[in-house]
Design a protein around this motif. Structure first.
Motif, PDB file in Angstrom:
ATOM      1  N   ASP A  70     -12.245  -7.831   2.185  1.00  0.00           N
ATOM      2  CA  ASP A  70     -11.915  -6.472   2.628  1.00  0.00           C
ATOM      3  C   ASP A  70     -11.524  -5.641   1.413  1.00  0.00           C
ATOM      4  OD1 ASP A  70     -11.062  -4.197   3.953  1.00  0.00           O
ATOM      5  OD2 ASP A  70      -9.995  -5.302   5.515  1.00  0.00           O
ATOM      6  N   LEU A  71     -12.379  -4.686   1.045  1.00  0.00           N
ATOM      7  CA  LEU A  71     -12.131  -3.855  -0.139  1.00  0.00           C
ATOM      8  C   LEU A  71     -10.967  -2.894   0.108  1.00  0.00           C
ATOM      9  CD1 LEU A  71     -15.858  -2.941  -0.943  1.00  0.00           C
ATOM     10  CD2 LEU A  71     -14.486  -4.769  -1.976  1.00  0.00           C
ATOM     11  N   PRO A  72     -10.210  -2.560  -0.940  1.00  0.00           N
ATOM     12  CA  PRO A  72      -9.064  -1.650  -0.756  1.00  0.00           C
ATOM     13  C   PRO A  72      -9.484  -0.245  -0.341  1.00  0.00           C
ATOM     14  CG  PRO A  72      -8.957  -2.741  -2.900  1.00  0.00           C
ATOM     15  CD  PRO A  72     -10.299  -3.057  -2.320  1.00  0.00           C
ATOM     16  N   GLY A  73     -10.593   0.244  -0.931  1.00  0.00           N
ATOM     17  CA  GLY A  73     -11.007   1.612  -0.641  1.00  0.00           C
ATOM     18  C   GLY A  73     -10.076   2.630  -1.273  1.00  0.00           C
ATOM     19  N   PRO A  74     -10.346   3.911  -1.040  1.00  0.00           N
ATOM     20  CA  PRO A  74      -9.579   4.986  -1.688  1.00  0.00           C
ATOM     21  C   PRO A  74      -8.321   5.350  -0.911  1.00  0.00           C
ATOM     22  CG  PRO A  74     -11.325   5.939  -0.397  1.00  0.00           C
ATOM     23  CD  PRO A  74     -11.432   4.455  -0.205  1.00  0.00           C
ATOM     24  N   LYS A  75      -7.475   4.390  -0.679  1.00  0.00           N
ATOM     25  CA  LYS A  75      -6.238   4.663   0.060  1.00  0.00           C
ATOM     26  C   LYS A  75      -5.383   5.603  -0.773  1.00  0.00           C
ATOM     27  CE  LYS A  75      -3.052   3.368   3.317  1.00  0.00           C
ATOM     28  NZ  LYS A  75      -3.211   3.374   4.760  1.00  0.00           N
ATOM     29  N   ILE A  76      -5.043   6.768  -0.211  1.00  0.00           N
ATOM     30  CA  ILE A  76      -4.185   7.723  -0.926  1.00  0.00           C
ATOM     31  C   ILE A  76      -2.734   7.307  -0.705  1.00  0.00           C
ATOM     32  CG2 ILE A  76      -3.511  10.140  -1.139  1.00  0.00           C
ATOM     33  CD1 ILE A  76      -6.240  10.870   0.065  1.00  0.00           C
ATOM     34  N   ARG A  77      -1.994   7.215  -1.788  1.00  0.00           N
ATOM     35  CA  ARG A  77      -0.599   6.779  -1.685  1.00  0.00           C
ATOM     36  C   ARG A  77       0.302   7.714  -2.478  1.00  0.00           C
ATOM     37  NH1 ARG A  77      -0.493   1.605   0.368  1.00  0.00           N
ATOM     38  NH2 ARG A  77      -2.451   0.435   0.241  1.00  0.00           N
ATOM     39  N   VAL A  78       1.559   7.788  -2.047  1.00  0.00           N
ATOM     40  CA  VAL A  78       2.545   8.438  -2.906  1.00  0.00           C
ATOM     41  C   VAL A  78       2.885   7.441  -4.013  1.00  0.00           C
ATOM     42  CG1 VAL A  78       3.485   9.852  -1.053  1.00  0.00           C
ATOM     43  CG2 VAL A  78       4.523   7.628  -1.535  1.00  0.00           C
ATOM     44  N   GLU A  79       3.352   7.961  -5.140  1.00  0.00           N
ATOM     45  CA  GLU A  79       3.732   7.078  -6.242  1.00  0.00           C
ATOM     46  C   GLU A  79       5.152   6.553  -6.013  1.00  0.00           C
ATOM     47  OE1 GLU A  79       1.539   6.027  -8.010  1.00  0.00           O
ATOM     48  OE2 GLU A  79      -0.027   7.538  -8.260  1.00  0.00           O
ATOM     49  N   ARG A  80       5.744   6.015  -7.047  1.00  0.00           N
ATOM     50  CA  ARG A  80       7.044   5.352  -6.884  1.00  0.00           C
ATOM     51  C   ARG A  80       8.208   6.338  -7.020  1.00  0.00           C
ATOM     52  NH1 ARG A  80       5.993   0.131  -6.499  1.00  0.00           N
ATOM     53  NH2 ARG A  80       4.091  -0.664  -7.457  1.00  0.00           N
ATOM     54  N   PHE A  81       9.312   5.989  -6.380  1.00  0.00           N
ATOM     55  CA  PHE A  81      10.547   6.767  -6.459  1.00  0.00           C
ATOM     56  C   PHE A  81      11.498   6.136  -7.476  1.00  0.00           C
ATOM     57  CE2 PHE A  81       8.869   7.854  -2.321  1.00  0.00           C
ATOM     58  CZ  PHE A  81       9.142   9.213  -2.208  1.00  0.00           C
ATOM     59  N   ALA A  82      12.303   6.963  -8.094  1.00  0.00           N
ATOM     60  CA  ALA A  82      13.276   6.481  -9.079  1.00  0.00           C
ATOM     61  C   ALA A  82      14.199   5.430  -8.458  1.00  0.00           C
ATOM     62  CB  ALA A  82      14.100   7.653  -9.631  1.00  0.00           C
ATOM     63  N   GLU A  83      14.559   5.637  -7.188  1.00  0.00           N
ATOM     64  CA  GLU A  83      15.477   4.709  -6.499  1.00  0.00           C
ATOM     65  C   GLU A  83      14.749   3.810  -5.489  1.00  0.00           C
ATOM     66  OE1 GLU A  83      18.708   4.633  -7.291  1.00  0.00           O
ATOM     67  OE2 GLU A  83      18.412   6.259  -8.745  1.00  0.00           O
ATOM     68  N   GLY A  84      13.406   3.845  -5.491  1.00  0.00           N
ATOM     69  CA  GLY A  84      12.655   3.006  -4.552  1.00  0.00           C
ATOM     70  C   GLY A  84      12.380   3.653  -3.213  1.00  0.00           C
ATOM     71  N   ARG A  85      13.279   4.534  -2.757  1.00  0.00           N
ATOM     72  CA  ARG A  85      13.099   5.215  -1.472  1.00  0.00           C
ATOM     73  C   ARG A  85      14.000   6.436  -1.409  1.00  0.00           C
ATOM     74  NH1 ARG A  85      14.318   1.843   3.395  1.00  0.00           N
ATOM     75  NH2 ARG A  85      12.967   0.367   2.334  1.00  0.00           N
ATOM     76  N   VAL A  86      13.653   7.365  -0.502  1.00  0.00           N
ATOM     77  CA  VAL A  86      14.517   8.525  -0.274  1.00  0.00           C
ATOM     78  C   VAL A  86      14.593   8.784   1.229  1.00  0.00           C
ATOM     79  CG1 VAL A  86      14.017   9.654  -2.483  1.00  0.00           C
ATOM     80  CG2 VAL A  86      12.595  10.177  -0.484  1.00  0.00           C
ATOM     81  N   ALA A  87      15.709   9.365   1.661  1.00  0.00           N
ATOM     82  CA  ALA A  87      15.855   9.817   3.050  1.00  0.00           C
ATOM     83  C   ALA A  87      15.502  11.297   3.088  1.00  0.00           C
ATOM     84  CB  ALA A  87      17.285   9.583   3.529  1.00  0.00           C
ATOM     85  N   LEU A  88      14.573  11.656   3.983  1.00  0.00           N
ATOM     86  CA  LEU A  88      14.161  13.056   4.115  1.00  0.00           C
ATOM     87  C   LEU A  88      14.691  13.620   5.430  1.00  0.00           C
ATOM     88  CD1 LEU A  88      10.439  12.758   2.900  1.00  0.00           C
ATOM     89  CD2 LEU A  88      12.457  13.390   1.569  1.00  0.00           C
ATOM     90  N   VAL A  89      15.055  14.892   5.385  1.00  0.00           N
ATOM     91  CA  VAL A  89      15.660  15.549   6.550  1.00  0.00           C
ATOM     92  C   VAL A  89      14.702  16.625   7.074  1.00  0.00           C
ATOM     93  CG1 VAL A  89      17.640  16.881   7.371  1.00  0.00           C
ATOM     94  CG2 VAL A  89      17.948  15.136   5.604  1.00  0.00           C
ATOM     95  N   ALA A  90      14.523  16.663   8.381  1.00  0.00           N
ATOM     96  CA  ALA A  90      13.645  17.664   9.000  1.00  0.00           C
ATOM     97  C   ALA A  90      14.049  19.066   8.541  1.00  0.00           C
ATOM     98  CB  ALA A  90      13.713  17.562  10.514  1.00  0.00           C
ATOM     99  N   GLY A  91      13.036  19.870   8.167  1.00  0.00           N
ATOM    100  CA  GLY A  91      13.281  21.238   7.734  1.00  0.00           C
ATOM    101  C   GLY A  91      13.421  21.404   6.238  1.00  0.00           C
ATOM    102  N   ALA A  92      13.598  20.298   5.517  1.00  0.00           N
ATOM    103  CA  ALA A  92      13.773  20.376   4.062  1.00  0.00           C
ATOM    104  C   ALA A  92      12.429  20.555   3.367  1.00  0.00           C
ATOM    105  CB  ALA A  92      14.462  19.116   3.549  1.00  0.00           C
ATOM    106  N   ARG A  93      12.462  21.169   2.176  1.00  0.00           N
ATOM    107  CA  ARG A  93      11.263  21.264   1.344  1.00  0.00           C
ATOM    108  C   ARG A  93      11.054  19.943   0.615  1.00  0.00           C
ATOM    109  NH1 ARG A  93       9.842  25.593  -3.592  1.00  0.00           N
ATOM    110  NH2 ARG A  93       8.477  24.149  -4.735  1.00  0.00           N
ATOM    111  N   PHE A  94       9.772  19.522   0.535  1.00  0.00           N
ATOM    112  CA  PHE A  94       9.441  18.306  -0.206  1.00  0.00           C
ATOM    113  C   PHE A  94       8.069  18.509  -0.831  1.00  0.00           C
ATOM    114  CE2 PHE A  94       7.870  13.896  -0.622  1.00  0.00           C
ATOM    115  CZ  PHE A  94       8.910  13.372  -1.396  1.00  0.00           C
ATOM    116  N   ASP A  95       7.962  18.329  -2.142  1.00  0.00           N
ATOM    117  CA  ASP A  95       6.708  18.605  -2.850  1.00  0.00           C
ATOM    118  C   ASP A  95       5.952  17.320  -3.183  1.00  0.00           C
ATOM    119  OD1 ASP A  95       7.681  21.143  -2.758  1.00  0.00           O
ATOM    120  OD2 ASP A  95       7.754  21.462  -4.933  1.00  0.00           O
ATOM    121  N   LEU A  96       4.632  17.386  -3.068  1.00  0.00           N
ATOM    122  CA  LEU A  96       3.753  16.324  -3.558  1.00  0.00           C
ATOM    123  C   LEU A  96       3.095  16.827  -4.830  1.00  0.00           C
ATOM    124  CD1 LEU A  96       2.060  15.409  -0.144  1.00  0.00           C
ATOM    125  CD2 LEU A  96       3.961  14.219  -1.260  1.00  0.00           C
ATOM    126  N   VAL A  97       3.112  16.019  -5.892  1.00  0.00           N
ATOM    127  CA  VAL A  97       2.616  16.457  -7.196  1.00  0.00           C
ATOM    128  C   VAL A  97       1.388  15.630  -7.573  1.00  0.00           C
ATOM    129  CG1 VAL A  97       3.208  16.900  -9.590  1.00  0.00           C
ATOM    130  CG2 VAL A  97       4.995  17.017  -7.826  1.00  0.00           C
TER     131      VAL A  97
END
Length: 488
Positions: A70-97
């Motif tokens: 089973d080939l991986p294919g072009p799975k789009i992923r976010v990269e890594r976080f400085a702390e491994g994970r973040v908690a996001l809150v509804a209504g907050a701004r969040f940017d993808l770079v």
């Protein structure tokens, strides 16, 4: 002889949980027909070692086992976080770079693996991350920066996948890494190669051409998991040998509510076009941690079987779960229960007309005979497995014993519903000699008894691909020999 033999095939994913000594043998004993090597994880040496272990276990068990890469294919992923994970809150701004030099992720932004993502998006688009657990709405595009608003309270961690609701991302199906891995799969000698995130026939044709250029005759599997593949469903199926209903990403792209109807449509279309179909993703997901499936999972698997799927697949349940063997046993049990429920209701009125190939016509005639005069089995001599595939598209009460001298052909038949591949070398034999020899082998294996009738299909000239043009009705004689009752 009266015991019901399971017709639906089980495809099990290998991983850390199956590497322990004895587990692979137990999986085959429990009923695994083919295994999946997930090329998204591990390195080529790991996959080659697992493939070798499968071949050895299959030899010990005396069964045919197919191997799917089973080939991986072009799975789009976010990269890594400085702390491994973040908690996001509804209504907050969040940017993808979308930049190669995006900094480690924070509460406010994270990099993405697909640098062309900004060009595929517009304000108002909804992005689904981590299989829909995280939902973001695009507000505006600023160069490589995608400004979004968080739609739900959630946690986002390293390398989670990203889909666009409704599809529409322009990413091709085959990455450079996929092209390299097709060569690896060919070197290992796999029997099936699965193309992830395929969009159209061209994606499948390219993958097939690469596989053939490396000397692989693997069957090509299209994973239907993008909205684009649904729009091009007919051509995708026609360009494939096997179709996989990949319900994870497909459900994220098209929405859960549309998934059941689409699953049925993909199965129906695949069968109508003469192709093998696998139903996959989270079929017994609770068994990753539990020794028993939920009732909802039992119904899900049973419904896929009743709809006519050739195979059902286990993913994390066997690759990383606590109960890999129990998961296979449960899957086998559910399949047999579901198969007992449906009547053998082959509708020849709805069957394909104007058949272009002799072997398709012979297959239809064999199934018509088996339904209307009652036979114990259908016996097919086949070089490539094509005749067995055509036979298995008709739902019948009789098992199909497919004899081939080619190891690869027998393994490619391991995902076909109702088909039991067996080894037989017919070189130098007439078609009648081969009929007698194969029937004798079935009698010796305890699969046929004296007085029972079988339908036998072959070519007039053995060892010729695509040449099935002969159908015989045979009866097992007193000495276990085949006695002719008639020939078409």
């Amino acid at each position: 002889m009266s015991d019901h033999r399971r017709r639906t095939r089980i495809l099990a994913t290998l991983g850390p949980a199956t590497d322990a000594p004895g587990v692979l043998d137990a999986l085959l004993q429990a009923g695994v027909n083919a295994v999946r090597l997930n090329f998204s994880h591990g390195d080529p040496a790991d996959q080659a070692a697992r493939a070798q272990a499968v071949r050895e276990a299959a030899q010990r068990a005396g069964v045919e086992v197919g191997i799917l890469a089973d080939l991986p294919g072009p799975k789009i992923r976010v990269e890594r976080f400085a702390e491994g994970r973040v908690a996001l809150v509804a209504g907050a701004r969040f940017d993808l770079v979308a930049s190669v030099d995006a900094p480690p992720g924070t509460q406010h932004e994270v990099g993405v693996s697909y640098l062309g993502l900004p060009g595929d998006l517009a304000p108002g688009d909804v992005l689904m991350l981590d299989d829909g657990m995280v939902q973001l709405r695009v507000e505006r595009i600023q160069g490589p920066r995608i400004v979004t608003v968080v739609l739900n309270d959630c946690v986002l961690s390293d390398r989670k996948g990203l889909n666009k609701l409704g599809g529409g991302l322009s990413l091709g199906a085959l990455t450079e890494r996929d092209r390299e891995l097709i060569a690896v799969a060919a070197g290992i000698g796999v029997d099936f190669i699965a193309v992830s995130f395929c969009r159209n026939a061209a994606d499948m044709d390219e993958a097939r051409a690469i596989a053939r250029s490396h000397g692989s005759d693997a069957a090509m599997v299209s994973k239907v998991e993008r909205a684009e593949a649904i729009e091009n469903l007919g051509e995708v199926i026609d360009a494939s040998d096997v179709v996989m209903v990949a319900r994870g990403d497909l459900g994220v792209e098209i929405g859960d509510a549309e998934l059941p109807g689409l699953q049925k449509k993909i199965i129906r279309e695949s069968l109508a076009r003469g192709k093998v179909v696998i139903t996959a993703t989270q079929m017994l997901q609770s068994m990753v941690d539990s020794p028993m499936p939920t009732r909802a999972e039992v119904l899900d698997v049973a419904n896929a079987v009743i709809d006519g799927t050739d195979a059902v697949m286990l993913s994390a349940e066997t690759a990383a779960g606590s109960f890999p063997v129990r998961a296979v046993e449960a899957m086998a049990r559910i399949c047999v229960g579901a198969e007992r429920q449906f009547a053998h209701d082959t509708d020849f009125e709805a069957a394909q007309r104007n058949l272009e190939r002799a072997d398709q016509a012979i297959a239809m005639a064999a199934m018509f005979l088996s339904e209307h005069i009652g036979v114990r089995a259908i016996v097919a001599m086949t070089e490539s497995g094509g005749t067995a595939r055509y036979l298995s598209r008709y739902r019948s009460g009789a098992p199909i014993y497919a004899f081939s001298r080619h190891d690869g052909a027998r393994r490619r038949m391991t995902l076909m519903r109702d088909v039991f591949p067996m080894g037989y070398d017919s070189r130098g034999q007439t078609a009648l000699d081969a009929a007698r020899g194969s029937v004798r082998a079935l009698v010796e294996a305890g699969l046929l008894s004296v007085g029972e009738r079988v339908v036998f299909t072959s070519g007039q000239h053995m060892e010729t691909h695509g040449a099935t043009n002969t159908l015989r009705l045979l009866k097992v004689g007193e000495q276990g020999h085949a006695e002719g009752l008639g020939e078409l």
